[in-house]
Design a protein around this motif. Structure first.
Motif, PDB file in Angstrom:
ATOM      1  N   VAL A 277     138.112  98.359  92.799  1.00  0.00           N
ATOM      2  CA  VAL A 277     138.301  99.834  93.924  1.00  0.00           C
ATOM      3  C   VAL A 277     139.704 100.321  94.499  1.00  0.00           C
ATOM      4  N   PRO A 278     140.747 100.125  93.253  1.00  0.00           N
ATOM      5  CA  PRO A 278     141.861 100.022  93.664  1.00  0.00           C
ATOM      6  C   PRO A 278     142.503 101.797  94.961  1.00  0.00           C
ATOM      7  N   LEU A 279     143.444 101.684  95.673  1.00  0.00           N
ATOM      8  CA  LEU A 279     144.308 102.903  96.044  1.00  0.00           C
ATOM      9  C   LEU A 279     145.546 103.148  95.181  1.00  0.00           C
ATOM     10  N   ARG A 280     145.353 104.885  95.663  1.00  0.00           N
ATOM     11  CA  ARG A 280     145.829 106.084  94.876  1.00  0.00           C
ATOM     12  C   ARG A 280     147.993 104.566  94.623  1.00  0.00           C
ATOM     13  N   MET A 281     147.912 104.820  93.956  1.00  0.00           N
ATOM     14  CA  MET A 281     149.160 104.244  93.472  1.00  0.00           C
ATOM     15  C   MET A 281     150.453 105.110  94.661  1.00  0.00           C
ATOM     16  N   SER A 282     150.722 104.364  95.038  1.00  0.00           N
ATOM     17  CA  SER A 282     151.376 105.220  96.236  1.00  0.00           C
ATOM     18  C   SER A 282     152.524 104.148  97.184  1.00  0.00           C
ATOM     19  N   CYS A 283     154.058 104.466  97.904  1.00  0.00           N
ATOM     20  CA  CYS A 283     154.086 104.041  99.186  1.00  0.00           C
ATOM     21  C   CYS A 283     153.924 103.806 100.510  1.00  0.00           C
ATOM     22  N   GLN A 284     152.582 105.332  99.923  1.00  0.00           N
ATOM     23  CA  GLN A 284     151.587 105.570 101.924  1.00  0.00           C
ATOM     24  C   GLN A 284     151.331 104.599 101.614  1.00  0.00           C
ATOM     25  N   ALA A 285     150.865 103.538 100.549  1.00  0.00           N
ATOM     26  CA  ALA A 285     149.048 102.149 100.550  1.00  0.00           C
ATOM     27  C   ALA A 285     150.002 100.821 100.425  1.00  0.00           C
ATOM     28  N   ALA A 286     151.461 101.143  99.950  1.00  0.00           N
ATOM     29  CA  ALA A 286     152.169 100.003  99.666  1.00  0.00           C
ATOM     30  C   ALA A 286     152.743  99.099 100.199  1.00  0.00           C
ATOM     31  N   GLY A 287     153.904 100.205 101.547  1.00  0.00           N
ATOM     32  CA  GLY A 287     153.332  99.428 102.862  1.00  0.00           C
ATOM     33  C   GLY A 287     152.310  98.182 103.260  1.00  0.00           C
ATOM     34  N   PRO A 288     151.376  98.939 103.813  1.00  0.00           N
ATOM     35  CA  PRO A 288     149.837  98.628 104.322  1.00  0.00           C
ATOM     36  C   PRO A 288     149.872  97.713 103.243  1.00  0.00           C
ATOM     37  N   ARG A 380     137.190 105.064 106.902  1.00  0.00           N
ATOM     38  CA  ARG A 380     135.186 104.393 107.407  1.00  0.00           C
ATOM     39  C   ARG A 380     134.684 103.889 106.067  1.00  0.00           C
ATOM     40  N   GLY A 381     134.871 105.195 105.243  1.00  0.00           N
ATOM     41  CA  GLY A 381     133.953 105.594 104.222  1.00  0.00           C
ATOM     42  C   GLY A 381     133.921 104.418 103.106  1.00  0.00           C
ATOM     43  N   ARG A 382     135.653 104.049 102.882  1.00  0.00           N
ATOM     44  CA  ARG A 382     135.644 102.760 101.554  1.00  0.00           C
ATOM     45  C   ARG A 382     134.891 101.368 102.797  1.00  0.00           C
ATOM     46  N   ARG A 383     134.560 101.910 103.690  1.00  0.00           N
ATOM     47  CA  ARG A 383     134.164 100.087 104.617  1.00  0.00           C
ATOM     48  C   ARG A 383     132.600 100.379 104.341  1.00  0.00           C
ATOM     49  N   ARG A 384     132.277 101.290 104.526  1.00  0.00           N
ATOM     50  CA  ARG A 384     131.024 101.883 104.500  1.00  0.00           C
ATOM     51  C   ARG A 384     130.354 101.562 103.186  1.00  0.00           C
ATOM     52  N   MET A 385     131.175 102.045 101.535  1.00  0.00           N
ATOM     53  CA  MET A 385     130.762 101.965 101.162  1.00  0.00           C
ATOM     54  C   MET A 385     130.466 100.037 100.806  1.00  0.00           C
ATOM     55  N   LEU A 386     131.537  99.536 100.097  1.00  0.00           N
ATOM     56  CA  LEU A 386     131.791  98.417 100.407  1.00  0.00           C
ATOM     57  C   LEU A 386     130.384  97.747 101.036  1.00  0.00           C
ATOM     58  N   ALA A 387     130.061  97.978 101.833  1.00  0.00           N
ATOM     59  CA  ALA A 387     129.228  97.255 102.883  1.00  0.00           C
ATOM     60  C   ALA A 387     127.837  97.424 102.955  1.00  0.00           C
ATOM     61  N   THR A 388     127.895  98.563 102.406  1.00  0.00           N
ATOM     62  CA  THR A 388     126.365  99.155 101.252  1.00  0.00           C
ATOM     63  C   THR A 388     126.194  98.433 100.093  1.00  0.00           C
ATOM     64  N   SER A 389     126.892  97.892  99.378  1.00  0.00           N
ATOM     65  CA  SER A 389     126.756  97.338  98.428  1.00  0.00           C
ATOM     66  C   SER A 389     127.267  95.931  98.065  1.00  0.00           C
ATOM     67  N   GLY A 390     127.455  95.551  98.883  1.00  0.00           N
ATOM     68  CA  GLY A 390     128.232  94.038  99.148  1.00  0.00           C
ATOM     69  C   GLY A 390     129.803  94.281  98.300  1.00  0.00           C
ATOM     70  N   ALA A 391     129.165  93.150  97.292  1.00  0.00           N
ATOM     71  CA  ALA A 391     130.166  92.875  96.005  1.00  0.00           C
ATOM     72  C   ALA A 391     130.177  94.001  94.742  1.00  0.00           C
TER      73      ALA A 391
END
Length: 414
Positions: A277-288, A380-391
């Motif tokens: 589930v990649p993030l949007r391609m952007s410099c905003q995400a690139a640094g973190p 937090r939405g991403r964390r909840r999604m991944l937590a509820t679905s596991g892998a």
């Protein structure tokens, strides 16, 4: 005496440079960054290079920590079992840990004539080629910009401000990631600049010829220069090296950004697909992403377990020529809010963002770890999604055939 850990970063963009600088904070790590160009490219300024208002490059000596070794070369294959890189120069580079940060490029869609006649604008060479072509064609020649996303909007506005006759072909809604209020603001500015916006359902480009483009609704538009500013692809290095990727070619990783094939390889930036589930391609995400990839490496070097990646978006900013711009505030999950800053204030915010991306690299070079994002800003939405679905996300990616060579696709930018 224990030898230093050799960490190689493949790619010298926003993510790769951030990772390389962060890694220098460990006394037992030696860092090499491999990049095909000897200068750092400010990709978010390439539309300015085309229009002649900026050169879009910074010397690596300014943004890289002095202890980072810069190797100007290209990686042709990763030999993961042998922990070595095969370079275009014929040399071999051995590593203990690898950061995969090869970035992305403008993907030419399967449109007849696009590969031969359209001008993509995703790297320095492409932008310089387009600038030369525009100078040779002259300011009155019709220019078609294909792509109604951030890249297309910025290029169209920049060229129109320079006096070019620009048509922006969106193949649907202008600025689809913008809130309707911000979209209306962008449309007004483009009209003021004289840009013709083609955003009807039939405005999809079906063919590109030397001096015209065909649209799905049967019309043909004159186009002395056709700029391709839609869709992204990533280098095929990971897939060609036998590593698991998604359909676009991004390296499949877990949430610590570790390759699902090899825990000595981590990914960062546009070429990473955490949990499929990649993030949007952007410099905003690139640094973190680059900073967290380095943190994962350093934790493993110290014998500690790496932590999951935390990221939350703040906004999407666009320049609309040199005098106007827009900053769209966003929720942490990258969805638009109703609030935006426009006009001259929006241009100022965009200018500060462009300045800040370079200055954050300079800061990280001098003080490794200084640009960490506080966990409170995480999605937090991403964390909840991944937590509820596991892998489940990664499992779906594998079940969908993403471990094997697949088709090329596209994505967005900011």
């Amino acid at each position: 005496m224990q030898h230093p850990v050799q960490v190689v970063v493949v790619g010298g963009g926003y993510s790769g440079v951030t990772a390389a600088n962060r890694l220098t904070g460990h006394p037992d790590v030696e860092v090499t960054i491999v990049n095909p160009r000897a200068v750092f490219v400010e990709r978010i300024r390439l539309h300015q290079l085309v229009a002649g208002s900026d050169d879009a490059v910074v010397e690596f000596s300014r943004v890289l920590a002095p202890s980072v070794r810069l190797l100007v070369d290209a990686v042709e294959r990763i030999d993961a079992p042998g922990r070595r890189l095969l370079l275009a120069s014929g040399e071999t580079l051995v590593y203990d840990r690898l950061v995969y940060a090869v970035g992305s490029g403008r993907g030419i869609a399967d449109v007849p004539g696009a590969g031969a006649h359209a001008y993509p604008i995703a790297d320095l060479q492409q932008a310089e080629r387009l600038r030369t072509a525009l100078a040779e064609t002259g300011p009155t020649a019709p220019v078609t910009v294909v792509g109604g996303g951030p890249a297309g909007i910025e290029v169209a506005a920049e060229l129109a401000e320079q006096g070019c006759a620009v048509t922006l072909v969106c193949a649907g809604r202008l600025g689809p990631s913008l809130h309707p209020r911000a979209r209306r603001s962008v449309a007004r500015r483009l009209r003021a600049l004289g840009v013709t916006v083609e955003d009807a359902p039939g405005s999809r480009v079906t063919a590109v010829r030397r001096r015209e483009v065909d649209l799905a609704d049967g019309r043909t538009l004159p186009s002395a220069i056709t700029v391709w500013a839609t869709g992204f692809g990533v280098p095929d290095l990971a897939r060609a090296s036998g590593l698991s990727t998604d359909a676009l070619g991004r390296l499949l990783t877990d949430e610590t950004l570790t390759s699902i094939d090899d825990d000595r390889i981590v990914a960062a930036g546009d070429s990473a697909a955490p949990s499929g589930v990649p993030l949007r391609m952007s410099c905003q995400a690139a640094g973190p992403l680059g900073g967290h990839a380095a943190d994962t490496v350093l934790r493993r070097v110290d014998g500690r377990e790496p932590a999951p990646f935390v990221m939350g978006f703040v906004g999407l900013c666009l320049s609309l020529g040199r005098q106007r711009g827009i900053f769209q505030f966003e929720h942490a999950d990258d969805s638009a809010t109703r609030v935006h800053i426009g006009g001259r204030a929006g241009a100022l915010v965009k200018a500060v963002v462009c300045w800040g991306t370079v200055e954050s690299l300079v800061l990280e070079a001098r003080h490794p770890g200084a640009t960490r994002l506080p966990a409170v800003f995480g999605d937090r939405g991403r964390r909840r999604m991944l937590a509820t679905s596991g892998a489940a996300a990664a499992d779906r990616a594998v079940a969908g055939g993403l471990r094997t060579p697949g088709t090329h696709g596209g994505a967005g930018r900011a």
